[in-house]
Design a protein around this motif. Sequence first.
Motif, PDB file in Angstrom:
ATOM      1  N   PHE A 320       0.799  -1.140  -0.255  1.00 19.55           N
ATOM      2  CA  PHE A 320       0.091   0.428   0.054  1.00 19.55           C
ATOM      3  C   PHE A 320       1.252   1.316   0.287  1.00 19.55           C
ATOM      4  O   PHE A 320       1.784   0.963   0.551  1.00 19.55           O
ATOM      5  N   TRP A 330      -5.752   2.263   0.996  1.00 21.56           N
ATOM      6  CA  TRP A 330      -6.085   1.293  -0.002  1.00 21.56           C
ATOM      7  C   TRP A 330      -4.910  -0.053   0.021  1.00 21.56           C
ATOM      8  O   TRP A 330      -3.931   0.364  -0.057  1.00 21.56           O
ATOM      9  N   VAL A 331      -5.679  -0.869   0.044  1.00 22.15           N
ATOM     10  CA  VAL A 331      -4.158  -2.602  -0.029  1.00 22.15           C
ATOM     11  C   VAL A 331      -4.681  -3.113  -0.735  1.00 22.15           C
ATOM     12  O   VAL A 331      -6.307  -3.784  -1.765  1.00 22.15           O
ATOM     13  N   LYS A 332      -3.242  -3.610  -1.109  1.00 25.60           N
ATOM     14  CA  LYS A 332      -3.556  -4.869  -2.372  1.00 25.60           C
ATOM     15  C   LYS A 332      -2.335  -5.892  -2.066  1.00 25.60           C
ATOM     16  O   LYS A 332      -1.658  -5.666  -1.016  1.00 25.60           O
ATOM     17  N   THR A 372      -7.901  -6.381  -3.963  1.00 25.97           N
ATOM     18  CA  THR A 372      -7.720  -5.269  -3.709  1.00 25.97           C
ATOM     19  C   THR A 372      -8.897  -4.966  -2.688  1.00 25.97           C
ATOM     20  O   THR A 372      -9.732  -5.899  -2.329  1.00 25.97           O
TER      21      THR A 372
END
Length: 398
Positions: A320, A330-332, A372
């Motif tokens: 992120f 926002w995270v992946k 995500t």
Amino acid sequence: MQFAERLNNVETSAIRELFKLLGKPGIISFAGGFPDSALFDVDGIRAASERALTEEPGAALQYGATEGYQPLREQLAGFMAGKGVTDVAPSDFLVTTGSQQALDLLGKTMLGPGDKVIVEGPTFLATIQCFRLYGAEVISAPVDDQGVNTEALEKLIAEHKPKMVYLIPTFGNPSGATLTLARRKKVLELAVKYQTLVVEDDPYGDLYFGEAPPPSLLALSAQVPGSRAWLAHCGSLSKVLSPGLRIGWLVAPEALRERAVMCKQFSDANTSTFAQATAAQYLKAGHMPATLAQVRKVYAERAQAMGDALRKELGDAITFVAPQGGLFLWVKLTGARGQLQDANVFAQRAIAKGVAFVPGTPFFAQNPDNATLRLSFATADVAKIQEGVARLGQALAA
């Protein structure tokens, strides 16, 4: 019953549906896009409402002009002038019932079946739903940590000739990304070159943690000849003062604004005059700078705490970019070392561990990235954030 065919183009909000799962005792929610109600300036708002009822009770409690309560429009012009928009008059504002209504009015006035709209991928879920409700084909432009990719955006504009381009340039929802100054100017140049309406949605721009972000597209439009004729700006007091007041606004070219006023007459006649009078008195009293300073400080601390906790608890399982403002991270999922890479599955595991977030899939109009997810740090204090992220780590390892 036979319902309107346009309802076939949309479905209920994935976020609203998720809230049905949050009644479980002890659950920690990173799912909502709300400001923290504990930070509302209740005393200031109470005093403002009392002044509204004392000074102009008839106007505050009566029907009002569809365009908006004139004292509020004057205060909004001053509020925007403080952010570099010095050439917008009170008469240029259409006050709306939240900025969501501004987006709906843009859909009503601009879109019909088969029209095309370009949005960021990912973008605000309700915008995708709103535009699809009016029959539009919604097309995604790629986003990186510096906002929408303007080279890709130009190719999409040239190919699809959209009615509108919708962007959240500052601390985007859900991406958290902020469009660079150079890209902002490029967007305005594209609007002029292709004579395409650009819609700037700016509910989060005041919630910066360190240095102020680049000027809004509306502020920059004075530097790009002809761009104001192809720009609509949506603003809101919901994230910085109170969502319950439902005060938003639209600044748009006159012909578009006039048609939006007409459509608003059909839907609610006017935004609550009492709410408008209260907001006007609040801005007039000069409380907003102190309120903003407080919420910026608290959200900055929480964003830092969430970033630190994610690095500690999830490590290389995620990636992120640390947010510089707004409400979201926002995270992946990376899938490193064979770990889980589907955020939809992760969300179910997280609920079982007592923590909630929104998978990223519904924020994409096209080509969703199932790895995500969106986390909001706004409504949980630092201790809750640390505990919630620890539970995420347990869920990922489950």
